[in-house]
Write a protein that holds these residues in place. Structure first.
Motif, mmCIF file in Angstrom:
data_model
loop_
_atom_site.group_PDB
_atom_site.id
_atom_site.type_symbol
_atom_site.label_atom_id
_atom_site.label_comp_id
_atom_site.label_asym_id
_atom_site.label_seq_id
_atom_site.Cartn_x
_atom_site.Cartn_y
_atom_site.Cartn_z
ATOM 1 N N SER A 80 -18.136 -57.566 -25.093
ATOM 2 C CA SER A 80 -17.373 -58.523 -24.290
ATOM 3 C C SER A 80 -18.185 -59.810 -24.159
ATOM 4 O O SER A 80 -19.373 -59.841 -24.514
ATOM 5 N N PRO A 81 -17.587 -60.872 -23.601
ATOM 6 C CA PRO A 81 -18.346 -62.111 -23.400
ATOM 7 C C PRO A 81 -19.594 -61.911 -22.543
ATOM 8 O O PRO A 81 -20.563 -62.647 -22.665
ATOM 9 N N LEU A 82 -19.594 -60.873 -21.690
ATOM 10 C CA LEU A 82 -20.753 -60.597 -20.842
ATOM 11 C C LEU A 82 -21.718 -59.594 -21.474
ATOM 12 O O LEU A 82 -22.670 -59.158 -20.844
ATOM 13 N N GLY A 83 -21.448 -59.198 -22.724
ATOM 14 C CA GLY A 83 -22.334 -58.276 -23.422
ATOM 15 C C GLY A 83 -22.040 -56.805 -23.181
ATOM 16 O O GLY A 83 -22.803 -55.942 -23.586
ATOM 17 N N VAL A 84 -20.939 -56.511 -22.507
ATOM 18 C CA VAL A 84 -20.565 -55.120 -22.251
ATOM 19 C C VAL A 84 -19.985 -54.527 -23.534
ATOM 20 O O VAL A 84 -19.087 -55.119 -24.135
ATOM 21 N N PRO A 85 -20.513 -53.374 -23.986
ATOM 22 C CA PRO A 85 -19.993 -52.768 -25.215
ATOM 23 C C PRO A 85 -18.512 -52.421 -25.085
ATOM 24 O O PRO A 85 -18.058 -51.967 -24.039
ATOM 25 N N ARG A 86 -17.779 -52.667 -26.159
ATOM 26 C CA ARG A 86 -16.366 -52.275 -26.213
ATOM 27 C C ARG A 86 -15.991 -51.991 -27.662
ATOM 28 O O ARG A 86 -16.237 -52.790 -28.550
ATOM 29 N N GLY A 87 -15.450 -50.842 -27.886
ATOM 30 C CA GLY A 87 -15.008 -50.467 -29.228
ATOM 31 C C GLY A 87 -16.150 -50.226 -30.183
ATOM 32 O O GLY A 87 -17.108 -50.980 -30.208
ATOM 33 N N ARG A 88 -16.043 -49.134 -30.913
ATOM 34 C CA ARG A 88 -17.088 -48.792 -31.880
ATOM 35 C C ARG A 88 -16.429 -48.163 -33.098
ATOM 36 O O ARG A 88 -15.455 -47.424 -32.972
ATOM 37 N N LEU A 89 -16.952 -48.462 -34.261
ATOM 38 C CA LEU A 89 -16.501 -47.858 -35.506
ATOM 39 C C LEU A 89 -17.738 -47.371 -36.239
ATOM 40 O O LEU A 89 -18.658 -48.157 -36.491
ATOM 41 N N ASP A 90 -17.794 -46.064 -36.501
ATOM 42 C CA ASP A 90 -18.958 -45.502 -37.189
ATOM 43 C C ASP A 90 -19.105 -46.082 -38.581
ATOM 44 O O ASP A 90 -18.126 -46.499 -39.207
ATOM 45 N N GLY A 91 -20.323 -46.069 -39.069
ATOM 46 C CA GLY A 91 -20.588 -46.482 -40.435
ATOM 47 C C GLY A 91 -20.014 -45.467 -41.411
ATOM 48 O O GLY A 91 -19.684 -44.340 -41.035
ATOM 49 N N LYS A 92 -19.897 -45.875 -42.655
ATOM 50 C CA LYS A 92 -19.312 -45.018 -43.675
ATOM 51 C C LYS A 92 -20.032 -45.276 -44.989
ATOM 52 O O LYS A 92 -20.295 -46.416 -45.351
ATOM 53 N N SER A 93 -20.377 -44.185 -45.689
ATOM 54 C CA SER A 93 -20.965 -44.304 -47.019
ATOM 55 C C SER A 93 -20.018 -43.705 -48.036
ATOM 56 O O SER A 93 -19.360 -42.699 -47.770
ATOM 57 N N PHE A 94 -19.952 -44.311 -49.194
ATOM 58 C CA PHE A 94 -19.116 -43.845 -50.298
ATOM 59 C C PHE A 94 -17.654 -43.687 -49.881
ATOM 60 O O PHE A 94 -16.987 -42.733 -50.263
#
Length: 194
Positions: free
Chosen positions: A154-168
């Protein structure tokens, strides 16, 4: 003055290359081995200047190689948009008919429009091969890629939403030739692109 600009460009390219290398490593770190350490996206935006991707001449050719090169360019515009919030190149490279493209643009805009940001989420293309050619107007490109983990703030640095990394990860990208060159018309993927 010109030498200074060239040095700055070289430094920026080196920083971008290092970032892309870390993105590839981040995807490998999350390849399913729970004993390996997980590399998380940075919680603060990078201060390095990110330059827009340039379209290589081959990506403007109306043939199988051009379709594959354009598809790689599209993923470069996606990485750039995720890093900066600037979706102009991504929109130009995407057909209005592409729902996956519209979804990607929407996710990026939703995170940046209120002053927030995205960290991580960089794409590294492992392979792009054209496997279908419909009279040089529409082509299908099989793509294998890695994506580093992505997190929104967020604009205040609060985490929101995450998408895990992906290989291959794999997807099929349909590109269509238009009067302005190639555009991504659709993406078929079992995994979430953005």
């Amino acid at each position: 003055m010109i030498a200074e600009r060239g040095g700055a460009r070289s430094a920026a390219r080196a920083i971008l290359a290092a970032g892309l290398g870390l993105a590839a490593l981040a995807g490998c770190a999350n390849s399913g081995d729970s004993s390996s350490p997980k590399i998380e996206p940075s919680s603060t935006p990078s201060t390095a200047k990110v330059t827009p991707p340039a379209q290589v001449p081959e990506s403007q050719q109306r043939d199988r190689d051009g379709a594959a090169a354009f598809t790689e360019y599209w993923f470069a515009t996606l990485s750039y948009a995720v890093q900066t919030g600037n979706v102009d190149q991504l929109q130009k490279a995407s057909s209005d008919a592409c729902s996956a493209c519209r979804q990607a643009i929407s996710v990026i805009q939703d995170n940046y429009n209120d002053g927030g940001s995205l960290q991580g989420g960089l794409y590294t293309i492992r392979d792009a091969n054209t496997y279908e050619d419909f009279a040089k107007d529409v082509m299908s490109v099989a793509v294998s890629y890695d994506r580093s983990p992505r997190q929104g703030s967020s604009p205040l640095g609060v985490p929101r939403g995450r998408l895990d990394g992906k290989s291959f990860a794999d997807c099929d990208v349909r590109v269509q030739w238009t009067t302005g060159g190639w555009k991504v018309r659709g993406i078929d993927s079992a995994d979430q692109i953005v």
